[in-house]
Structures are given as structure tokens and as C-alpha cells.
Write a protein that holds these residues in place. Sequence first.
Motif, PDB file in Angstrom:
ATOM      1  N   GLY A   1       0.811  -1.218   0.000  1.00 10.26           N
ATOM      2  CA  GLY A   1       0.000   0.000   0.000  1.00 10.26           C
ATOM      3  C   GLY A   1       0.833   1.252   0.000  1.00 10.26           C
ATOM      4  O   GLY A   1       0.893   1.971  -0.992  1.00 10.26           O
ATOM      5  N   ARG A   2       1.537   1.483   1.107  1.00 12.69           N
ATOM      6  CA  ARG A   2       2.366   2.690   1.175  1.00 12.69           C
ATOM      7  C   ARG A   2       3.586   2.573   0.278  1.00 12.69           C
ATOM      8  O   ARG A   2       4.108   3.568  -0.220  1.00 12.69           O
ATOM      9  CB  ARG A   2       2.832   2.923   2.624  1.00 12.69           C
ATOM     10  CG  ARG A   2       1.794   3.644   3.468  1.00 12.69           C
ATOM     11  CD  ARG A   2       2.214   3.633   4.918  1.00 12.69           C
ATOM     12  NE  ARG A   2       3.468   4.330   5.151  1.00 12.69           N
ATOM     13  CZ  ARG A   2       3.559   5.636   5.348  1.00 12.69           C
ATOM     14  NH1 ARG A   2       2.486   6.373   5.326  1.00 12.69           N
ATOM     15  NH2 ARG A   2       4.721   6.198   5.562  1.00 12.69           N
ATOM     16  N   THR A   3       4.075   1.352   0.081  1.00 10.54           N
ATOM     17  CA  THR A   3       5.242   1.143  -0.768  1.00 10.54           C
ATOM     18  C   THR A   3       4.891   0.110  -1.847  1.00 10.54           C
ATOM     19  O   THR A   3       3.768  -0.376  -1.905  1.00 10.54           O
ATOM     20  CB  THR A   3       6.444   0.617   0.042  1.00 10.54           C
ATOM     21  OG1 THR A   3       6.179  -0.751   0.385  1.00 10.54           O
ATOM     22  CG2 THR A   3       6.697   1.428   1.299  1.00 10.54           C
ATOM     23  N   THR A   4       5.885  -0.259  -2.643  1.00  7.34           N
ATOM     24  CA  THR A   4       5.660  -1.266  -3.686  1.00  7.34           C
ATOM     25  C   THR A   4       6.126  -2.650  -3.216  1.00  7.34           C
ATOM     26  O   THR A   4       6.240  -3.567  -4.034  1.00  7.34           O
ATOM     27  CB  THR A   4       6.416  -0.885  -4.969  1.00  7.34           C
ATOM     28  OG1 THR A   4       7.816  -0.813  -4.657  1.00  7.34           O
ATOM     29  CG2 THR A   4       5.940   0.444  -5.538  1.00  7.34           C
ATOM     30  N   ALA A   5       6.375  -2.796  -1.916  1.00  9.02           N
ATOM     31  CA  ALA A   5       6.866  -4.070  -1.379  1.00  9.02           C
ATOM     32  C   ALA A   5       5.818  -5.172  -1.531  1.00  9.02           C
ATOM     33  O   ALA A   5       4.622  -4.945  -1.318  1.00  9.02           O
ATOM     34  CB  ALA A   5       7.213  -3.896   0.104  1.00  9.02           C
ATOM     35  N   THR A   6       6.279  -6.367  -1.885  1.00 12.89           N
ATOM     36  CA  THR A   6       5.393  -7.533  -1.965  1.00 12.89           C
ATOM     37  C   THR A   6       5.555  -8.346  -0.680  1.00 12.89           C
ATOM     38  O   THR A   6       6.217  -7.902   0.268  1.00 12.89           O
ATOM     39  CB  THR A   6       5.774  -8.423  -3.167  1.00 12.89           C
ATOM     40  OG1 THR A   6       7.060  -8.994  -2.913  1.00 12.89           O
ATOM     41  CG2 THR A   6       5.810  -7.624  -4.468  1.00 12.89           C
TER      42      THR A   6
ATOM     43  N   ALA B   1       6.814  -4.624  -6.771  1.00 14.28           N
ATOM     44  CA  ALA B   1       5.982  -4.752  -7.970  1.00 14.28           C
ATOM     45  C   ALA B   1       5.508  -3.376  -8.406  1.00 14.28           C
ATOM     46  O   ALA B   1       5.157  -2.531  -7.579  1.00 14.28           O
ATOM     47  CB  ALA B   1       4.791  -5.654  -7.678  1.00 14.28           C
ATOM     48  N   ALA B   2       5.506  -3.158  -9.723  1.00 10.24           N
ATOM     49  CA  ALA B   2       5.119  -1.853 -10.257  1.00 10.24           C
ATOM     50  C   ALA B   2       4.313  -2.029 -11.537  1.00 10.24           C
ATOM     51  O   ALA B   2       4.482  -2.996 -12.267  1.00 10.24           O
ATOM     52  CB  ALA B   2       6.375  -1.034 -10.540  1.00 10.24           C
ATOM     53  N   GLY B   3       3.445  -1.067 -11.788  1.00  8.63           N
ATOM     54  CA  GLY B   3       2.684  -1.053 -13.040  1.00  8.63           C
ATOM     55  C   GLY B   3       1.455  -1.945 -12.990  1.00  8.63           C
ATOM     56  O   GLY B   3       0.987  -2.344 -11.920  1.00  8.63           O
ATOM     57  N   ASP B   4       0.953  -2.294 -14.171  1.00  7.88           N
ATOM     58  CA  ASP B   4      -0.336  -2.984 -14.279  1.00  7.88           C
ATOM     59  C   ASP B   4      -0.383  -4.336 -13.571  1.00  7.88           C
ATOM     60  O   ASP B   4      -1.459  -4.801 -13.216  1.00  7.88           O
ATOM     61  CB  ASP B   4      -0.698  -3.203 -15.754  1.00  7.88           C
ATOM     62  CG  ASP B   4      -1.199  -1.929 -16.412  1.00  7.88           C
ATOM     63  OD1 ASP B   4      -1.040  -0.853 -15.802  1.00  7.88           O
ATOM     64  OD2 ASP B   4      -1.730  -2.004 -17.527  1.00  7.88           O
ATOM     65  N   VAL B   5       0.774  -4.971 -13.383  1.00  6.23           N
ATOM     66  CA  VAL B   5       0.775  -6.287 -12.731  1.00  6.23           C
ATOM     67  C   VAL B   5       0.283  -6.194 -11.282  1.00  6.23           C
ATOM     68  O   VAL B   5      -0.184  -7.178 -10.714  1.00  6.23           O
ATOM     69  CB  VAL B   5       2.186  -6.940 -12.815  1.00  6.23           C
ATOM     70  CG1 VAL B   5       3.177  -6.261 -11.863  1.00  6.23           C
ATOM     71  CG2 VAL B   5       2.120  -8.423 -12.544  1.00  6.23           C
TER      72      VAL B   5
END
Length: 314
Positions: A267-272, A279-283
Amino acid sequence: METIERIRCLIVGSGPAGFTAAIYAARANLSPVLYEGIQPGGQLTTTTDIENFPGYPEGVSGTEMMEQLRRQAQRFGTDIRNGIVTQSDFSHTPYRLTIDGEKTVEADALIIATGASAKYLGLPDETKYAGQGVSACATCDGFFYRKKRVAVVGGGDTACEEAVYLSHLASKVYMIVRKDYLRASKIMQERVMQSQNIEVLFETQTVGLFGENGVEGAHLVKHKGTDREEYIDIAIDGFFLAIGHTPNTKAFPDIATDEAGYIVTDGRTTATNIAGVFAAGDVADPLYRQAVTAAASGCRAAIDAEKYLLEKGL
Ligand code: NDP
């Protein structure tokens, strides 16, 4: 024994998310390596003009924007490679990734920016006529339908955009929409309604396709399941799918996704769910799915990766 290449920051995918992550990672001296994936340049290379990316008042073609992003990522030293990540092993660090089913590389940090792929209805006829009238990309294949009749399935922005694009080439464009309204933005709906040769078939579903040598028509059902249910055939040469996309996560089964298959980030970051994997973008984006939001999340992922590597002393 063969030595395995160790990559500090590995980026998978070459859409706006992947390339923006690369620009930021390269400028942060993370020596990023980027694998382009199945569709170099991503989905934008199959779109028409991009009119809503800030900074392009006259619009820009998808291929041109991607070429510029690629050059920008290269300018700061990104190692851009042809190849698809086919497997991942996150059981120990550095993580192991298989490229094209054969080569193995190790990565300290990983940014998944693999985007999403077009969905199909799941009709056997879509497979039967693949490459013979069935397509999920109007800008790629529209050229073959000059002065012919085509149908576009879907009622979202993509379907409207494709229908309008095709209306300039084809003699007639049907839009096959399962609901009684278009989900697309108002501006796209207006463009559809203003096109003389687009006919929108609301509350209509596709049952099958027919034709001797490629698609010659579609079997449709209108008002399915009601007392107005009606089966009709339309004569078409091309059948275009524009019903949304599936996120490309097949190579990463250990990364947590939501029920639609999108990677869940904190949420706050792109961490999985796996430390050091971002993770970034449409995925990872079921909501916005825009070039500009993908680019922005690529930037965030690179900053997150940089922070992670710094904290781990890698
Ligand atoms: P959407 O999910 O917005 O729309 C998909 C469409 O396909 C809907 O009309 C949906 O119907 C229909 N559909 C889905 N499954 C089926 C099925 N099995 N049978 C028949 N119809 C089906 O996807 P888009 O690709 O259009 O857009 C994705 C995102 O990208 C959106 O946020 C959109 O705004 C954005 N976008 C923006 C553009 C722009 O700004 N220029 C251009 C293109 C996309 P239903 O409504 O009944 O669910």
C-alpha cells in the motif's frame, strides 16, 4: 562449475513501469539489468496515440514514447536484455531467476513490472480462428481490415478506443457490449457515438464464430436469459477482443496476489510479501492502469529497492 551472474537490481518488464524503475535505479547506481519480456515496450506499443500523459499536449504515439523511455533508461546505464523470466526461487537470498527456461541469474533486489495481457472470452472458436480474423490488438492488426467489417467486444475505454481506430479503416464496426451501457469514460463514449460507421449492440454476447477461410461472421445472442432473448448472426471479417487484461505473474507463484491475480503490495510502498521483491505497473494495479500511474509506481519501486539494498548493505 558455471558461475551464476549476480545482479544487484533486476527489473522484469519493459513498459512505462519497468523503464521508469530502470531510469531511477540506474541513476541511483544500482546497476540495473532489465529483461524486456514477451512484448518489448509493453502494451503501449499496441495502442494508438497517448493523449493523457502529462507533458505531451499534442499526444505521442505509444511506440515513440516507449522508444524514448528505453533510450532514457539506456542513457544512465541500464543493461537492457532480450529475455523472459520463466521461473523464480525466493527460498534463499540472493533470489534465483530462470531466463528463457535455461539461464539462471541471481538478484539482490527484484522489481516485477511484467504488466498484463489481453483476455479472451474462452470460446473454442477464438483458438480456431487465431491469426485468421481473431485479434486482441486493433492497432497491430487493423490494417488488414481496410474497407471490411469488424466487431469489437467490450464496453470499456480500450474497446471504444479500438472501435474508433478501426472505424477509420473498416467499412463497418460493431461493438458487442454485454451490458446496456458503456463502461468507458464520457469522452470515449462520445467519440463512439459520433462515428457514423460504429453500431453498438448492447446486451449482446458472442456465442461463436463461423467461416470457411477465416472469420466470416459471428453468432450472437441478445438479451440472454430474458423473454426477449434473440439469436442473430452478423457478417464480419475481424473479431477484436477488448475485454480487459490478466496480470502476468506466472513466473512468480510465491508472490501473493489478490483473487483477480494482481500482485498485492503493502500500500504505502511497492513491497510484496517477499522482502526485496517489489511490484510496479499494471501487474499490481487493478484500479488505475494508466501509463502515468505505471511510470510513477516504477519510480517508487526503484526508490524502495534502493532503500532495501542500503538497509541490507548490498
Ligand atoms: P475494463 O475492465 O475497463 O473494461 C472491460 C470491458 O469488457 C467491460 O465493458 C466489460 O463488461 C467487458 N467484458 C469483460 N469480460 C467480458 C466477457 N467475458 N464478455 C463480454 N464482455 C466482457 O478494461 P479496459 O481494457 O477497457 O480498460 C482498462 C483500464 O485502462 C481502465 O481503467 C481504462 O480506463 C484504462 N484505459 C484508458 C484509456 C484512455 O484513457 N485513453 C485507454 C484504454 C484503457 P462490463 O462492463 O459488463 O464488466
